[in-house]
Design a protein around this motif. Structure first.
Motif, short mmCIF file in Angstrom:
data_model
loop_
_atom_site.label_atom_id
_atom_site.label_comp_id
_atom_site.label_asym_id
_atom_site.label_seq_id
_atom_site.Cartn_x
_atom_site.Cartn_y
_atom_site.Cartn_z
N GLY A 274 -26.66 -42.96 27.90
CA GLY A 274 -26.07 -43.66 27.09
C GLY A 274 -26.08 -43.37 25.69
O GLY A 274 -24.88 -43.42 24.75
N ILE A 275 -27.39 -43.13 25.04
CA ILE A 275 -27.35 -42.65 23.64
C ILE A 275 -26.82 -41.09 23.33
O ILE A 275 -26.03 -41.08 22.25
N ILE A 276 -26.97 -40.26 24.31
CA ILE A 276 -26.36 -39.01 24.34
C ILE A 276 -24.88 -39.17 24.22
O ILE A 276 -24.28 -38.61 23.40
N THR A 277 -24.34 -40.05 25.10
CA THR A 277 -22.65 -40.11 25.17
C THR A 277 -22.11 -40.55 23.86
O THR A 277 -21.31 -39.85 23.49
N PHE A 278 -22.68 -41.54 23.52
CA PHE A 278 -22.28 -42.08 21.94
C PHE A 278 -22.64 -40.98 20.95
O PHE A 278 -21.55 -41.10 19.77
N THR A 279 -23.37 -40.30 20.90
CA THR A 279 -23.81 -39.53 19.79
C THR A 279 -22.79 -38.42 19.85
O THR A 279 -22.39 -38.06 18.83
N ILE A 280 -22.33 -37.77 21.10
CA ILE A 280 -21.41 -36.74 21.21
C ILE A 280 -20.22 -37.21 20.71
O ILE A 280 -19.38 -36.53 20.01
N ALA A 281 -19.76 -38.44 21.27
CA ALA A 281 -18.44 -39.08 21.00
C ALA A 281 -18.36 -39.06 19.34
O ALA A 281 -17.05 -38.56 18.90
N ALA A 282 -19.25 -39.81 18.63
CA ALA A 282 -19.36 -39.92 17.22
C ALA A 282 -19.00 -38.55 16.45
O ALA A 282 -18.30 -38.46 15.77
N THR A 283 -19.94 -37.57 17.07
CA THR A 283 -19.81 -36.20 16.30
C THR A 283 -18.55 -35.41 16.42
O THR A 283 -17.92 -34.91 15.67
N ALA A 284 -17.74 -35.82 17.91
CA ALA A 284 -16.62 -35.20 18.42
C ALA A 284 -15.53 -35.61 17.33
O ALA A 284 -14.95 -34.87 16.56
N PHE A 285 -15.51 -37.07 17.00
CA PHE A 285 -14.36 -37.47 16.12
C PHE A 285 -14.47 -37.10 14.75
O PHE A 285 -13.76 -36.69 14.05
N PHE A 286 -15.98 -36.87 14.10
CA PHE A 286 -16.11 -36.47 12.90
C PHE A 286 -15.58 -34.73 12.79
O PHE A 286 -14.93 -34.55 11.79
N ALA A 287 -16.06 -34.21 13.75
CA ALA A 287 -15.62 -32.78 13.85
C ALA A 287 -14.18 -32.53 13.79
O ALA A 287 -13.46 -31.72 13.15
N ILE A 288 -13.44 -33.45 14.75
CA ILE A 288 -12.02 -33.28 14.75
C ILE A 288 -11.49 -33.63 13.39
O ILE A 288 -10.17 -33.05 13.21
N ALA A 289 -11.93 -34.56 12.83
CA ALA A 289 -11.36 -35.10 11.53
C ALA A 289 -11.42 -34.08 10.48
O ALA A 289 -10.50 -33.89 9.55
N MET A 290 -12.27 -33.15 10.79
CA MET A 290 -12.44 -32.11 9.65
C MET A 290 -11.81 -30.63 10.02
O MET A 290 -11.38 -29.87 9.03
N TRP A 291 -11.49 -30.43 11.31
CA TRP A 291 -10.80 -29.35 11.71
C TRP A 291 -9.86 -29.48 12.84
O TRP A 291 -10.30 -30.31 13.74
N GLN A 292 -8.71 -29.25 12.99
CA GLN A 292 -7.81 -29.74 14.04
C GLN A 292 -7.40 -28.28 14.58
O GLN A 292 -6.13 -28.62 15.21
N SER A 293 -8.09 -27.42 15.03
CA SER A 293 -7.74 -26.32 15.83
C SER A 293 -7.56 -26.75 17.29
O SER A 293 -8.52 -27.73 17.64
N ILE A 294 -6.55 -26.28 18.10
CA ILE A 294 -6.24 -26.90 19.46
C ILE A 294 -7.55 -26.69 20.33
O ILE A 294 -8.14 -27.39 20.96
N LEU A 295 -8.07 -25.33 20.22
CA LEU A 295 -9.30 -25.09 20.99
C LEU A 295 -10.64 -25.71 20.51
O LEU A 295 -11.20 -26.15 21.37
N TRP A 296 -10.59 -26.21 19.38
CA TRP A 296 -11.78 -26.81 18.69
C TRP A 296 -11.68 -28.45 19.08
O TRP A 296 -12.61 -29.02 19.89
N ILE A 297 -10.58 -29.23 19.46
CA ILE A 297 -10.13 -30.29 19.75
C ILE A 297 -10.54 -30.40 21.36
O ILE A 297 -11.11 -31.22 21.95
#
Length: 397
Positions: A274-297
């Protein structure tokens, strides 16, 4: 016919309940023309399901606890007969609205019975897998409808869509009703006072924690499904790309749901997951907000789907282990009610901040940070649940 074959019938019923829910979503504009209705009116045929779920979830769960066979039979009949009834007046909007309401009423009886079905037909060592298989059917149904509805419509119109979707629905109905009539439960269930059970349930802090986690997990997915295209369109990513990205997340989630829950439950690492899941999800949305390459998303969506969607079978399994059989339907109903309510709130919250798109992505990240904090409230491995305030620990966690 062994219990796994009967589970296949129940999984088919769950699958059917989802394709009936999402039938019109991918073909809204075309169906609006067929029914001489507005696009918003057709959207209502899909949108009313989570709203009705909130109203019906607890009564359905309580009925499943007290009269399991009767309640699940009712759910099966609404799915099978409701699907067939749509064929009577396929282009009449009022008729389809009435049938969709009936289907929406029946859906909680089918979904809320996942843990109840597993606990009554499977020995404890097999229940986690049974719950995972049933849960995967939910996601498969959504994918099937999203992909097949447009294809079927293009090759036969609305009637073709309704006919094809009726077939598994009727088969699932017949299969499950046969199981309920002919197959005995694996163990006796002691039925307690339903009113007392509900009073105890709502005082159980652990149930509220599970409800919050599912509300965040499924809420994020449902909100992303709703607003992914308008968010990404502002970055120049068209619907022809945002759709496959969402499908990629869903496929990854299905794979994760077949692997992660069994492993996490066997190793007693549900809190860690549970902790890892939400950590990955939070990181993912921050990362996508910074860079929108299709492969990155796509890279981040694979990880988000793999970890986020298995949260549903893990939480349902944990609910089954924490509560006695006489309360499991009500407990799952409460968790599902909270998840739908949380999802609706998140959908409208993100809608208010769609522009600029980084605000919407920031909300997704923030909500997942709340999920991290909530996951830390889960009991640590090999310890009795210290969160229980009103309901005693019925089983070792």
């Amino acid at each position: 016919m062994n219990r796994w074959m009967h589970l296949a019938g129940y999984a088919l019923l769950i699958f059917s309940s989802q394709i009936l829910w999402v039938t019109f979503s991918p073909i809204t504009t075309d169906v609006a023309k067929d029914m001489n209705s507005s696009v918003g009116g057709i959207g209502t045929l899909t949108a009313l399901f989570p709203i009705v779920y909130i109203v019906i979830a607890l009564p359905a769960g309580r009925w499943l606890d007290s009269h399991f066979r009767m309640a699940l039979t009712f759910g099966a009949l609404t799915v099978g007969l409701g699907a067939a009834a749509r064929l009577i007046f396929p282009f009449d909007y009022t008729w389809q609205l009435v049938i969709q309401i009936i289907l929406a009423v029946g859906q909680p009886f089918v979904i809320n019975s996942i843990s109840v079905y597993a606990s009554r037909y499977f020995p404890e060592k097999n229940r986690s897998l049974a719950i995972s298989i049933s849960s995967v059917s939910i996601f498969l149904g959504v994918i099937f409808a999203m992909v097949l509805s447009p294809l079927l419509y293009a090759n036969g119109g609305l009637m073709n869509v309704l006919i094809v979707f009726t077939i598994p629905s009727v088969i699932g109905m017949l299969w499950v009703t046969y199981t309920l009539v002919s197959v005995p439960f694996s163990s006796k269930v002691i039925i307690g006072n339903v009113s007392t059970s509900l009073s105890l349930l709502i005082r159980d802090k652990f149930l509220w924690v599970l409800s919050g986690l599912l509300a965040i997990g499924l809420g994020v997915f449902n909100t992303l499904s709703t607003w992914l295209e308008p968010i990404f369109l502002q970055y120049g990513i068209t619907g022809t790309l945002s759709g496959p990205l969402l499908a990629l997340m869903l496929v990854s989630g299905i794979i994760g749901s077949m692997i992660l829950p069994t492993w996490a439950i066997k190793k007693d690492l549900r809190r860690f997951v549970g902790i890892i899941t939400f950590t990955i999800a939070a990181t993912a949305f921050f990362a996508i907000a910074m860079w929108q390459s299709i492969l990155w998303i796509a890279f981040w969506f694979v990880f988000v789907g793999f970890f986020l969607l298995p949260g549903f079978p893990i939480i349902v399994d944990w609910t089954e282990k924490h509560f006695p059989k006489s309360q499991q339907g009500t407990a799952v109903g409460f968790v599902m009610l909270a998840s739908h309510a949380g999802g609706i709130i998140l959908i409208y919250l993100v809608k208010a901040f769609l522009t600029p798109p980084y605000l919407a992505l920031g909300i997704f990240a923030f909500v997942n940070i709340l999920g991290i904090l909530l996951a830390f409230q889960l009991p640590k491995p090999n310890k009795q649940t210290s969160l229980s305030m009103g309901v005693p620990n019925h089983k070792k966690m």
